[in-house]
Scaffold this motif. Sequence first.
Motif, mmCIF file in Angstrom:
data_model
loop_
_atom_site.group_PDB
_atom_site.id
_atom_site.type_symbol
_atom_site.label_atom_id
_atom_site.label_comp_id
_atom_site.label_asym_id
_atom_site.label_seq_id
_atom_site.Cartn_x
_atom_site.Cartn_y
_atom_site.Cartn_z
ATOM 1 N N THR A 156 2.960 -1.385 10.097
ATOM 2 C CA THR A 156 4.083 -0.551 9.663
ATOM 3 C C THR A 156 3.641 0.895 9.502
ATOM 4 O O THR A 156 4.290 1.832 9.980
ATOM 5 N N LEU B 25 -2.707 -6.709 -3.583
ATOM 6 C CA LEU B 25 -2.411 -7.845 -2.709
ATOM 7 C C LEU B 25 -3.518 -8.901 -2.828
ATOM 8 O O LEU B 25 -3.253 -10.103 -2.965
ATOM 9 N N ASP C 18 1.080 -6.678 8.562
ATOM 10 C CA ASP C 18 2.369 -5.995 8.458
ATOM 11 C C ASP C 18 2.183 -4.593 7.863
ATOM 12 O O ASP C 18 2.751 -3.609 8.349
ATOM 13 N N ILE C 19 1.346 -4.498 6.818
ATOM 14 C CA ILE C 19 1.085 -3.192 6.181
ATOM 15 C C ILE C 19 0.421 -2.250 7.190
ATOM 16 O O ILE C 19 0.834 -1.106 7.375
ATOM 17 N N LYS D 51 2.904 -0.132 -2.509
ATOM 18 C CA LYS D 51 3.436 1.220 -2.245
ATOM 19 C C LYS D 51 2.339 2.241 -2.564
ATOM 20 O O LYS D 51 1.578 2.070 -3.505
ATOM 21 N N PHE E 54 3.961 -6.034 -1.069
ATOM 22 C CA PHE E 54 3.708 -5.011 -0.045
ATOM 23 C C PHE E 54 3.454 -3.718 -0.822
ATOM 24 O O PHE E 54 4.388 -3.098 -1.318
ATOM 25 N N THR F 44 0.660 -10.429 5.785
ATOM 26 C CA THR F 44 1.011 -9.266 4.956
ATOM 27 C C THR F 44 0.096 -8.087 5.269
ATOM 28 O O THR F 44 0.560 -6.958 5.418
#
Length: 350
Positions: A263, A219, A259-260, A207, A205, A256
């Motif tokens: 979020t 990713l 989700d990124i 940063k 994930f 993923t």
Amino acid sequence: MKILGIETSCDETACAVVEDGRKILSTCVASQVDEHRLYGGVVPEIASRRHSECIVQICEEALDKAGCKLSDVDGIAVTYAPGLIGALLVGVNFAKGLALAANKPLIPVHHIKGHAAANYLAYPELEPAYLCLAVSGGHSQIMEVRSYTDFHVLGRTLDDAAGEAFDKVGRALGFPYPGGVYIDKAANLYKRAEIDSAPTFRLPFPKTANEFDFSFSGLKTAVINIIHNAEQRSVGRDVPDAPIDKNALAASFQHTVCDILCTKLVNAAKLTGHTRIALTGGVAANSGLREMLNCQLSSALRESTCQLFVPPLELCGDNAAMIAAQGYYEFLAGNRAGMDLNAYANRDVM
Ligand code: KG4
Ligand code: ZN
């Protein structure tokens, strides 16, 4: 007021007529995807040539379907940035020719602002201000849409955009172009097969220094490494390892990415206090993203009356109705281009 929209920034030649920024009178799209698929991605020169070949016909079709002539439209809106430069130039020059010949105002439209306007066509009640996540082949951006023409970018793509990462991972998995569409299908197959569809591959994930920026390149590389390692482990062995489950890997990657995106968007909503949230762009067609965003927004922002706006599938990808819709609001704001309008491969939303 009727606006003729023209869009040629990538591999779709599109023209549309939209009334008052909200009502689609016609929308015509000639997709080149079948031809680019032969090469595994968009070939810029081919894209420009195909736009040149079919733009006149697509424009005539759009006017015919709308039941109007060029003289009936009040302005000609065209995507001038960002995109493939040769492709953009075809649309810009065609729009200039029409504007000059018919003595109509020429309206420059930024492609990402156009994507935002796709939601105006589907939701008559949607008005600025709101928060918008635009996810396409070239961009992943969280923006505050402060007025129809004033956008404030909170976070943007630092390397590969979401759609680009989908397409590159899709190619590594052996799926046809555009990979995003096929990863979505593979992830759904996996979900159907596994009752408990928890993703099986653990992926990073990323940063970023600015929490609202996006970086999908690491990713993407992690997924490509999993594929290559699995291939290499079997080289020269009599009994090769079982091949990796492509559907499971596609599902993990999609989970993923979603989700990124979710979020960051939810955090941006919390920070800015916006309760109207819009999703747009080609990747907005992703079934996992639509589902996850619905879920995350309703649980994270439960106390507020949060509303999510997602375009219907036909308005997620590139089209000219969204350009005409945004063109209407640019026109109302007094934005006009002269006959010296140029095209720009890169230009930030402002
Ligand atoms: O907005 P768009 O049509 O063109 C650009 O402005 O770039 O977006 C195209 C992107 C491609 O990367 C394509 O793979 C992705 O949208 N896409 C999807 C899906 N449908 C299209 N990505 C994930 N899931 C989908 N269902
Ligand atoms: Zn686009």
